[in-house]
Design an enzyme around this catalytic site. Sequence first.
Site, PDB file in Angstrom:
ATOM      1  NE  ARG A  41       1.424  -5.702  -1.363  1.00 42.89           N
ATOM      2  CZ  ARG A  41       0.886  -4.809  -1.976  1.00 42.89           C
ATOM      3  NH1 ARG A  41       1.100  -3.474  -1.443  1.00 42.89           N
ATOM      4  NH2 ARG A  41       0.118  -4.710  -2.929  1.00 42.89           N
ATOM      5  CB  SER A 100       3.974   3.257   2.788  1.00 38.20           C
ATOM      6  OG  SER A 100       4.171   1.978   2.442  1.00 38.20           O
ATOM      7  CE  LYS A 122      -1.653  -0.934   1.269  1.00 39.15           C
ATOM      8  NZ  LYS A 122      -0.402  -0.652   1.550  1.00 39.15           N
TER       9      LYS A 122
END
Length: 498
Positions: A42, A111, A140
């Site tokens: 990511r 998710s 995040k």
Amino acid sequence: MVVPVDYSLYLVTDSSLVPENATFLGQIEKALEGGVTLVQLREKDLDTGPFIDLAYKVQALTRQFNVPLIINDRIDVALAVNADGVHIGQDDMPMRRARQILGHDKIIGVSCNTIAEAQQAIADGADYLGIGAVWDTSTKKLKKKTLGIQGVKDLLAAIPPIPNVVIGGIKLNNGKELLENTQGVHGLSIVSGIMAAPDAKQACQDLLSMIRHYVPGPSKEQDIVKYAIKATARVKSGSPLVHHMTNTVVINDNANATLAVGASPIMSTNTEEVDDIAAINGAMVVNMGTLSQSMSEAMSTAMESNTKLGNPVIFDPVGAAATEYRRVMTQKYLDVGHLTVLKGNTGEILYIAQRGGQSRGVDTVGGTGGEANAAAAVKETAQKYGIIVAMTGEIDYVSDGERVFAIDNGDALLASITGSGCMVSSIVGCFTAVNRENYLYATIAGILIVTVASEKAASRPDVHGPGTFRSALIDELYNITNEPSILATYAKVREVKL
């Protein structure tokens, strides 16, 4: 069909968290050494080109450890590097569209923060859910409320069982608390707890040790099938050269079978070129089906040359008990051949193990004496010579001297064509050539692809007997090589306890 996956310890990368005295790739490698079972790359701020370059580098590491690589969000990057799958968020490409693009052989995770999102992801065909955030996280910016332990419990209680990982602020201690108080979690997804760790390997070992108290890992059998799928793809991509010194009856079929799985055969018995071939060789297959004095000398030279270069040597002791000459040569090769794998039929291996074993010419006569006798034969022989031993028959048995596995695949028509056992030796050579980190699993994988191919070949409407079966068997070896996930459906592997 998606390869079986162990979701226990799921690393999500973040290059901004890497300690000053470490590197991004170094942290990932240490995490893999520590037991990470899945890696998601990511990197939100990378452009396409640099992202693809980085993905290739990460993939080189994950493949060394036989761990799937997931790309976050970027389906184009996943396709470019042929990653194992993607993970998408609620604001990314719709799940159904992602499946249309990637197909059913890739892993897709979604998710989810609510029950409705989880139910929709399942309905759309997600392979796993990323549930969270459980707690606040610095990695995040959160747009939705954190779930806490109770929120995770409520979500899991409202959906059918599906592979899942929980993410968001998870560390060793709160991860333990979550797993102690929650049923149905398959793994923990960790970012900073690994990427920012001063010792990423130790951090992963501690995490995985804790997780294993609450989340069972995959069975050995599942692990073997997963390995076999990857090993099959590795043979095709690596296209190893496999040198055969084999019997004249089966040369053509063994060469064609080797080609069918993506390897390259060379069928030379010339002593003068053994060293040159060994220098570029992937594996050496020695088969004494049509043994002669000159062939025997060439085999000894080939074994020695390949051993010096670290190439695996597979020995098929055809007719080991049939004549005094074969008995003597079999023992010679076992004693001084520096073998990697001994692959024989029931009569040959039982004879070598001194547990019975009868033959008529080069063919087996009689049974195994029961599973306990068969399993003991391969285990004791493997222990005695420090090699992998495989015994093929109605049930195949393979051992490394510690463990014994049985393979219940295979169609009866295999016994109706000449050299089917020799073909297995060739394919084991192909698999050990490029899967050297685990010769036990590579040997099982080689046997599996032949036995599963035999079942698929025998079930074809164009097969009416041994002749048509023989051609169909080569076809199905080729077909499985191009779609190795088939093994997950057909494989019947089990551990035999003695």
